[in-house]
Design an enzyme around this catalytic site. Structure first.
Site, PDB file in Angstrom:
ATOM      1  N   GLU A   4       0.865  -1.222   0.074  1.00 35.91           N
ATOM      2  CA  GLU A   4       0.036  -0.048   0.188  1.00 35.91           C
ATOM      3  C   GLU A   4       0.722   0.919   0.050  1.00 35.91           C
ATOM      4  O   GLU A   4       0.453   2.227  -0.581  1.00 35.91           O
ATOM      5  CB  GLU A   4      -1.075  -0.274   0.973  1.00 35.91           C
ATOM      6  CG  GLU A   4      -1.726  -0.285   1.260  1.00 35.91           C
ATOM      7  CD  GLU A   4      -1.774  -2.495   1.498  1.00 35.91           C
ATOM      8  OE1 GLU A   4      -1.014  -3.079   1.519  1.00 35.91           O
ATOM      9  OE2 GLU A   4      -2.458  -3.191   1.075  1.00 35.91           O
TER      10      GLU A   4
ATOM     11  N   HIS B 154      -9.892  -4.010  11.038  1.00 34.73           N
ATOM     12  CA  HIS B 154     -10.517  -4.108   9.625  1.00 34.73           C
ATOM     13  C   HIS B 154     -12.070  -2.864   9.375  1.00 34.73           C
ATOM     14  O   HIS B 154     -12.669  -3.194   8.439  1.00 34.73           O
ATOM     15  CB  HIS B 154     -10.876  -5.339   8.813  1.00 34.73           C
ATOM     16  CG  HIS B 154     -10.006  -5.831   8.160  1.00 34.73           C
ATOM     17  ND1 HIS B 154      -8.790  -6.782   9.203  1.00 34.73           N
ATOM     18  CD2 HIS B 154      -9.582  -6.185   7.697  1.00 34.73           C
ATOM     19  CE1 HIS B 154      -8.192  -7.040   8.107  1.00 34.73           C
ATOM     20  NE2 HIS B 154      -8.237  -6.944   7.643  1.00 34.73           N
TER      21      HIS B 154
END
Lengths: 470, 359
Positions: A204, A273
């Site tokens: 990322e 998450h």
């Protein structure tokens, strides 16, 4: 004892699926692990395996049935000597709003005499309330609307912009060959090829920086984060490089880039998450932050975001991906960034929400109406730059306001709205502005605790009643 | 460029064959940056040009140091003195359209790309005539005209960004190459390796130049790096690398040409470790107690990049003392004018506070 095969849940947010194909027929012998059927979800086609040995005694849901609710019995497997007639034949049901208090469910064998287990609905938003069809200023009268899921709307927005401008490309994890982890980029590789639809490694920080560098050179990347939870690894490039370089270069180097992906809680994926980053990004000058609720807004805003010469944080919501709503059938439908909309007019209290927060707000408004309280619901749509004027105009009318978000309260978006109202509408307020937010805890995994951690429709109703003193 | 994985894997094996010779040449280079590997001999014109460019950077930096001492330059100010051969040699390997990006020690890179000393100095003093209108400062300047993309204050961030510039070159198939500079300190950042991986995977036209000046701020390379041979840092990605005497402008240019040609021809990224040295502290406020005065002095007297060229020019009688003095005087005039401009140019208009946030 006959064993029922239940419609499986194949993702944390799946509520229903289509029975695409039976690979075994009644009377076939099956053993554990044999693929017996194919289930189509909105994200993928998955195989269903037999979990027991025996004979496929009865198929309860025929091939081709659409929208079979999770946990609906779809077949019965018989052990040696058992008879198909021993199994009751529950009527296959299409997904419907299930009782809110569904019992905890395991796909365990059910006694033949037992009634079919009710289908579990994973989220509270199986039937998302729709904003009233107020005319959008940019939609001509008489325009046809088509029902689309937010997933399809986002895909169409990207495809249309990629057709329009060769500098637009999409990169991210699993966006190409896998067709998108959440299937948002479905079909893009086939249409635009590997040059413009680029699978990245799981990296990322690195690919966010590569995207920003490509944008410095004048390209218009769409960087998909599988979720914004993973973008925390990339936040330095987003803020220090993407957001600040135009300023630091005295206007020379701009960065036309969209960072998009699901943000916030999905269902049962726990603290790492499930974070809502809306407030984080909305803090930063140089960024624009967009969070749509309807499919039409998702499409129109994403198209605007891709064309915008600035870095845009485009916050989607996994639970909303599968929800369908009317999208105007126009060749080039855009929604301006920075404009809120009144999703439901009212006179007694203003509810301000965006993204999935709208779900709570609209449901609460329906309930409040039964109590004689007419709530005006504002869908903020863009968090930065914030359309404070629309909020002010509403609050000057209602004198009361409640904000709704799944994120935490401290320094949250609601806190900013409260401050704005204090500064600009103090004399119009008839009650303190209240915030409905996620609880001040990391997101728990357990179903009951998760439910407690998230805001609820009741929270919004309670807050609205408190500020209207009713 | 961005092709299916299978295709990349095939060209991968092709890509690694070529640099073998470069790699073994690299091994011959003296790691203390004292040795002189085989270099392209410079013509008289090249020597004189290199001399002039390196001296410009040095005199600029000396002047910047003075202005800092006078309080005209604020904040952080990282001088490039000692490392001049790196940017001057590398720039000589580029063509119009190629890009350059670096970290915070960026004044030398900007001058090497041809940016105006006045605009750079005025940015250092935070004036409206600066390259970023006074809003970026020493570490954040850009000139898209000259292909210079900053000037980045977050250590290592420019490596992903430079890889992205190269991505754009590949996407557009324009034949350009991006030089991405970073230091021995930045070489330990995670995103460097994330970028290496993507650059090789997609065969991006990027040359990574690791300026190893032996200290990451105050931490010697050996105290921070498990692998101190930075030319090997791309090994696990199959990126060829070589060590270069970064104090010898001829060696830098020769290596630069090899690396740039490699990247331009579609073979992917290339790593050049420049063995160099900064004479000044990490920034103006660093007394540099972590190294001995003798160490610095030895570098200055035995390996100074400008003195090396000067000695060759005199030895070959390509220039007289007087001629070299005249060049120096000319450069001092330019830098004095830049300093004068930067001292008298007005500060940005207050209205600039709210400009350039969005386009």
């Amino acid at each position: 004892m006959p064993t029922e095969v239940l419609m499986p849940a194949l993702s944390p947010t799946m509520e229903k699926g289509n029975l695409a194909k039976w690979l075994k027929k009644e009377g076939d012998t099956v053993k554990s692990g044999d693929v017996i059927a194919e289930i189509e979800t909105d994200k993928a086609t998955m195989e269903v395996e037999a979990i027991d040995e025996g004979t496929l005694g009865k198929i309860l849901v025929p091939e081709g049935t659409q929208d079979v609710a999770v946990n609906t019995p779809i077949a019965v497997i018989l052990a040696d000597g058992e008879d198909a007639s021993a199994a009751s034949a529950p009527v296959p049901k299409a997904a419907e709003a299930a009782p809110a208090e569904a019992p905890p469910l395991q796909p365990s064998p059910v006694a033949s005499a037992a009634p079919a287990a009710p289908a579990i609905i994973h989220s509270a938003v199986a039937t998302p309330p729709q904003p009233e069809a107020l005319p959008e200023p940019d939609v001509p009268a008489g325009t046809e609307f088509v029902n689309q899921t937010m997933r399809e709307a986002l895909r169409d927005a990207m495809a249309e912009e990629m057709r329009r401008d060769g500098d637009v490309f999409v990169m991210g994890e699993e966006v190409a060959e896998y067709q998108g982890a959440y299937k948002i980029t479905q079909g893009l590789l086939q249409e635009f090829g590997a040059r413009r639809v680029i699978d990245t490694p799981i990296t990322e920080h690195g690919f966010a920086g590569v995207g920003v560098g490509a944008a410095f050179a004048g390209l218009k990347p769409i960087v998909e984060f599988m979720t914004f939870n993973f973008a925390m690894q990339a936040i330095d490039q987003i803020i220090n490089s993407a957001a600040k370089t135009l300023y630091m270069s005295g206007g020379q180097v701009h960065c036309s880039i969209v960072f998009r992906g699901p943000n916030g809680a999905a269902a049962r994926v726990a603290a790492q998450h499930s974070q809502d980053y809306t407030a984080w990004y909305s803090h930063v000058p140089g960024l624009k932050v967009v969070a749509p609720y309807t499919a039409a807004d998702a499409k129109g805003l994403l198209k605007s975001a891709i064309r915008d010469p600035n870095p845009i944080i485009f916050l989607e919501n996994e639970i909303l991906y599968g929800h369908a709503s009317p999208v105007p059938k126009l060749d080039d439908y855009t929604v301006p960034i920075g404009k809120a909309k009144i999703a439901r007019p009212g006179k007694d209290v203003t509810l301000v929400a965006w993204s999935i927060g709208m779900n709570y707000a609209l449901k609460a408004a329906e309930e409040l109406s039964k109590l004689g309280i007419e709530a005006e619901v504002i869908d903020l749509r863009t968090i930065r730059p914030m359309d404070v004027d629309t909020i002010l105009a509403s609050v000057k009318k209602t004198g009361r306001c409640v904000t709704v978000e799944e994120g935490w309260h401290q320094s949250g978006v609601g806190a900013e709205i409260v401050a704005q109202l204090m500064e600009k509408a103090f004399d119009y307020l008839d009650a303190p502005v209240l915030r409905v937010t996620g609880k001040d805890v990391p997101m728990p995994y357990a179903a009951n605790l998760e439910k407690l951690a998230l805001p609820s429709v009741q929270d919004v109703i309670d807050a609205a009643r408190a500020v209207t003193y009713r | 460029m961005v092709t299916a994985a299978k295709k990349s894997a095939v060209s991968n094996t092709v890509g690694t064959a070529a640099p073998k010779t470069a790699r073994s040449a690299a091994r011959r280079a003296d790691k203390s940056s004292g040795g002189t590997p085989s270099t392209l001999e410079f013509s008289k014109a090249e020597e004189l040009e290199a001399y002039r460019q390196m001296l410009e950077i040095r005199r600029f930096e000396e002047k910047a140091g003075q202005l800092y001492g006078m309080g005209l330059i604020g904040g952080f100010c990282h001088l490039y003195i000692g490392q001049e051969a790196v940017v001057v040699g590398m720039q000589a390997a580029l063509k119009q359209g190629d890009q350059v990006i670096t970290g915070y020690r960026d004044h030398g890179h900007m001058l090497a790309t041809g940016m105006d000393p006045k605009g750079v100095m005025a940015e250092l003093t935070g004036r409206r005539g600066g390259y970023s209108k006074g809003k970026g400062g020493s570490m954040h300047m850009f000139s898209t005209d000259k292909g210079f993309y900053g000037g980045h204050g977050i250590v290592g961030a420019q490596v992903s960004l430079g890889t992205g510039l190269a991505f754009a070159d590949a996407y557009r198939q324009n034949g350009n190459v991006c030089l991405t500079y970073f230091g021995d300190g930045a070489a330990n950042q995670g995103q460097v390796y994330e970028s290496f991986n993507m650059a090789e995977l997609w065969k991006l036209p990027v040359v990574y130049i690791i300026e190893n000046n032996k200290y990451a701020m105050g931490t010697a390379v050996s105290r921070a790096s498990a692998q101190t041979d930075f030319s090997k840092r791309g090994t696990s990605f199959n990126i060829p690398g070589e060590q270069v005497d970064g104090m010898d402008v001829r060696a830098v240019k020769a290596a630069g040409q090899r690396a740039v040609e490699f990247a331009r021809s579609g073979k992917g990224p290339y790593i050049l470790e420049m063995l160099t040295y900064r004479y000044r502290g990490h920034s103006m406020s660093d007394p540099a107690k972590y190294r001995s005065k003798e160490e610095v002095q030895k570098m200055r007297t035995e390996h100074d990049p400008i003195e090396q060229v000067r000695a060759r020019l005199l030895e070959k009688s390509w220039a007289s003392e007087e001629e070299l003095k005249a060049i120096d005087a000319e450069i001092r005039d330019v830098m004095n004018a830049a300093a004068d401009f930067a001292s008298h140019d007005p500060e940005p208009d207050p209205s600039e506070l709210y400009t350039d946030i969005h386009r």
